[in-house]
Structure formats: C-alpha cells, structure tokens
Design a protein around this motif. Structure first.
Motif, mmCIF file in Angstrom:
data_model
loop_
_atom_site.group_PDB
_atom_site.id
_atom_site.type_symbol
_atom_site.label_atom_id
_atom_site.label_comp_id
_atom_site.label_asym_id
_atom_site.label_seq_id
_atom_site.Cartn_x
_atom_site.Cartn_y
_atom_site.Cartn_z
ATOM 1 N N GLU A 108 -9.651 5.561 -8.301
ATOM 2 C CA GLU A 108 -10.751 6.399 -6.660
ATOM 3 C C GLU A 108 -9.528 7.063 -6.544
ATOM 4 O OE1 GLU A 108 -11.812 4.437 -3.593
ATOM 5 O OE2 GLU A 108 -10.469 2.834 -4.040
ATOM 6 N N LYS A 109 -8.562 6.843 -6.664
ATOM 7 C CA LYS A 109 -7.301 7.932 -5.965
ATOM 8 C C LYS A 109 -6.843 9.095 -7.036
ATOM 9 C CE LYS A 109 -6.052 4.483 -2.463
ATOM 10 N NZ LYS A 109 -6.736 4.969 -1.433
ATOM 11 N N LEU A 110 -7.191 9.143 -8.601
ATOM 12 C CA LEU A 110 -6.949 9.820 -8.480
ATOM 13 C C LEU A 110 -7.976 11.259 -9.125
ATOM 14 C CD1 LEU A 110 -5.675 7.798 -11.956
ATOM 15 C CD2 LEU A 110 -4.064 9.011 -10.417
ATOM 16 N N ASN A 111 -7.708 12.535 -9.792
ATOM 17 C CA ASN A 111 -8.320 13.568 -9.656
ATOM 18 C C ASN A 111 -8.657 13.246 -10.902
ATOM 19 O OD1 ASN A 111 -7.018 14.937 -11.363
ATOM 20 N ND2 ASN A 111 -6.015 15.706 -10.036
ATOM 21 N N SER B 280 -14.602 4.506 -8.749
ATOM 22 C CA SER B 280 -15.932 5.429 -7.804
ATOM 23 C C SER B 280 -16.782 5.801 -8.702
ATOM 24 C CB SER B 280 -14.946 6.843 -7.597
ATOM 25 O OG SER B 280 -14.051 7.701 -8.760
ATOM 26 N N GLU C 267 3.258 10.048 -6.014
ATOM 27 C CA GLU C 267 3.655 9.313 -6.658
ATOM 28 C C GLU C 267 5.019 9.394 -7.183
ATOM 29 O OE1 GLU C 267 2.318 8.282 -11.808
ATOM 30 O OE2 GLU C 267 1.826 9.457 -10.227
ATOM 31 N N TYR D 90 -3.172 2.734 -12.233
ATOM 32 C CA TYR D 90 -3.503 3.103 -10.693
ATOM 33 C C TYR D 90 -4.575 2.780 -9.741
ATOM 34 C CZ TYR D 90 -0.262 7.110 -12.946
ATOM 35 O OH TYR D 90 0.332 7.724 -12.711
ATOM 36 N N TRP D 91 -4.580 3.004 -8.117
ATOM 37 C CA TRP D 91 -5.709 3.130 -7.741
ATOM 38 C C TRP D 91 -7.301 4.761 -8.581
ATOM 39 C CZ3 TRP D 91 -6.715 0.154 -3.230
ATOM 40 C CH2 TRP D 91 -6.421 -0.514 -2.845
ATOM 41 N N ARG E 144 0.952 -0.996 -0.150
ATOM 42 C CA ARG E 144 0.192 0.174 -0.129
ATOM 43 C C ARG E 144 1.015 1.233 0.557
ATOM 44 N NH1 ARG E 144 -2.973 -3.617 -1.049
ATOM 45 N NH2 ARG E 144 -4.886 -4.117 -0.635
ATOM 46 N N SER F 110 -10.508 -0.846 -7.708
ATOM 47 C CA SER F 110 -10.529 0.577 -7.078
ATOM 48 C C SER F 110 -11.358 1.783 -8.157
ATOM 49 C CB SER F 110 -9.479 1.288 -7.385
ATOM 50 O OG SER F 110 -9.693 2.384 -7.052
ATOM 51 N N ALA G 245 -0.174 3.396 -3.906
ATOM 52 C CA ALA G 245 -0.689 4.263 -3.513
ATOM 53 C C ALA G 245 -1.075 5.410 -2.461
ATOM 54 C CB ALA G 245 -2.270 4.342 -3.368
ATOM 55 N N GLU G 246 0.279 5.061 -1.250
ATOM 56 C CA GLU G 246 -0.124 6.334 0.119
ATOM 57 C C GLU G 246 0.854 7.050 -0.003
ATOM 58 O OE1 GLU G 246 -1.656 7.490 3.237
ATOM 59 O OE2 GLU G 246 -2.468 5.984 2.136
#
Length: 322
Positions: free
Chosen positions: A233-236, A270, A179, A230-231, A171, A268, A175-176
């Motif tokens: 949901e964590k991207l704009n 959204s 980048e 990528y995850w 993790r 992942s 993602a945490e």
C-alpha cells in the motif's frame, strides 16, 4: 455456520533450542506437532482448492473448516512442516517472495527478524541505541527525515505480540524511511549481529525452487507474496505493479497465472493493489486481519487469518476472537 473458515498463519517452525538462532520468534516443532493434533481433533482441515470451489459455487464448507497457511518460504516449511502435512494428508498454503528465489538474497524483513533475535530482550536497549545513532548518521547527508523523537512517537505502538520498542525498530526499517536509508541501516545492523555471508544466510533460511516443485507435486499450494516483501500500500502504482509482476514471473511453473492466490506481505494492500491483482488472474487473497473468515460475506481477495499463537498449546485466544 458452514460458511465460516478459520485460517491459521505460520512463519518459523523449527526445533528452536537446537537451531543456530534460538532467539527467533517462531513455533517450536514439538508444539507444531501438538497443534496439528488439536486441529485434527477439533476441525476439518481443508485445502485452498476446496475453499476456492466453495466460494465460486456458493456451496457450504465442511463444518468447522480450517486452512493452514505458511508465509515467507522458509526451509522450515520443507524440512519440518511438509513431512507432517504429508503424514496427515493435509494440504497447506505456502507463500514465497520472489526475490529469495531469483537472487538468493535475504529479504530485509528477515534480516530485521534475526537482528532482533540476536539482540534479544537483554540487549534490546543497546540495539535501540544503535538504531538511533545510525538514524543520526544518515540524516542530513543523503536523507532528510524527522527527528528520532518524532519517529518514535509516530511508530512506537505495541501490538499483540511485540512491545513498542520492537515495533518501532521494525516499522522504521520496514517502511518508514526512504528505501535506500532502510537498506543501509539494516545492512549495517545485520553485519554487526549476523557475521556470516548473506549468501550463506539465505541458503540456510529459504526453500529452493526444486523443493517447492516437489511440494506442489505432492499437493501443496503456493501463493504470491510480492517480490521484495514490501508494504504494497506504500508503493506508487508503477512500483506496486512491478513488484507483483516480477513475483509472478519468478513463480512461473509453481502457480497458475490464470488463477493464483495472493498473501499480502505485512497484510498490506490498497484498492489499487486489489484492482491490479484481480485484473491479472488472482482469485483468492489473504490478509492479517485478526478474525474468522466467512466465505459468503468476505471478499475473496480479503480473507482474514489468525496466528498460530492464538491456538493450543500456545493459548486459547481463538475463543476470545469474534
């Protein structure tokens, strides 16, 4: 229930003991062959096209329908999986991230897999110590992120297949962190544990476009798996749309831009992801939610999947999942 669908997810499928990296977490080819026999005896194996048709026409699936999905575009799928599926008249779903085709570079997710494989259980604490040292090295110079203790407390939560230390390493590097920090630390670890050129590693790991075209011509179905894995949901919104659009562009000729399938990296997504792909031709999507699908009750873009490890000869976990 004839609306019920079992979807099975695979990643690495190979002769593990005789591979360059025997510690990688995958399904041994001998067990894959046994599992296919189990599925043939106990299920009706269907194609993506059959599933899509039944969803759109509200028709029933065959009794005990099962769909096979293979993530990440590994060469395993061309060399080991594809011949077995052809021999048994089975159509599988294969998802590929665009970057591995467009740039011939390994994805960070795979670099992390192989670092973990090379470290193994006996060197896991050594690897964890190296991750802490690299976090300390990059913290406070270009990057500002919480202490190692705070990060570990937040991220180290074991799942069905990995202990909390492994999950923390995954993790933190997936993602945490920002980048660029993820890239720097992952590259540092990769150079230490996998001392071969990235281009060689990538060439050995993934299918190429010509192999995919042959598979498609032979009845296999290909899906979008993001560009950078990528995850999502964590991207704009702008980053997410760019990642998906780049993947669609790379897979031109392999997928139908008017009717295509999405397999979400890491499962992942959204609301924004779902809206964007629906507006751009996606009509079927697969998550990593651990349950059986119901094509009459589940949203077509959110079909759940079980893991290969949930079925014989690996386990009988599928009998416990409701």
């Amino acid at each position: 229930m004839k609306s019920k669908l079992t979807v099975v997810m695979y990643h690495y499928v190979r002769d593990l003991a005789n591979s360059r990296y025997p510690g990688i977490k995958g399904l041994d080819l001998s067990l894959f062959l046994k599992q296919i026999e189990f599925f043939k005896e106990n299920y009706t194996i269907v194609s993506v096209e059959q599933v899509t048709e039944c969803i759109e026409t509200k028709r029933n699936l065959p009794e005990k329908s099962l769909l096979l999905t293979f993530d990440d575009g590994y060469i395993d799928h061309y060399i080991n999986v594809f011949p077995v599926l052809m021999e048994n008249s089975i159509s599988g779903l294969f998802s590929v991230s665009g970057k591995v085709l467009a740039e011939s570079k390994p994805l960070n997710v795979n670099k992390i897999h192989y670092v973990l494989a090379e470290a193994g259980e006996h060197r896991k604490q050594e690897l964890l110590s190296k991750v802490y040292k690299l976090l300390d090295y990059y913290r406070g110079t270009e990057f500002d992120y919480p202490s190692n203790e705070e990060l570990y407390a937040k991220l180290a939560v074991a799942n069905r297949f990995d202990d909390k230390d492994i999950i923390f390493i995954k993790r933190i590097l997936q993602a945490e962190l920002p980048e660029r920090a993820r890239d720097l630390i992952t590259d540092d670890l990769f150079r230490e544990y996998i001392p071969i050129p990235e281009s060689t590693f990538s060439r050995e790991l993934y299918m190429n476009f010509d192999q995919m075209k042959l598979m498609k011509k032979s009845g296999m179905h290909f899906a979008v798996h993001g560009y950078e894995h990528y995850w999502l949901e964590k991207l704009n919104d702008q980053e997410m749309q760019k990642d998906i659009t780049m993947s669609l562009d790379v897979l031109e000729g392999i997928i139908d831009r008017e009717r295509w399938t999405m397999v979400y990296p890491y499962g992942s997504y959204s609301r924004e992801v779902l809206s964007y792909i629906a507006d751009n031709g996606c009509n079927l999507g697969f998550t990593t939610a651990v349950r059986f699908a119901d094509i009459q009750a589940d949203a077509p873009l959110l079909l759940p999947r079980l893991d290969t490890n949930d079925f014989p000869p690996k386990s009988d976990n599928y009998l416990k999942i409701t």
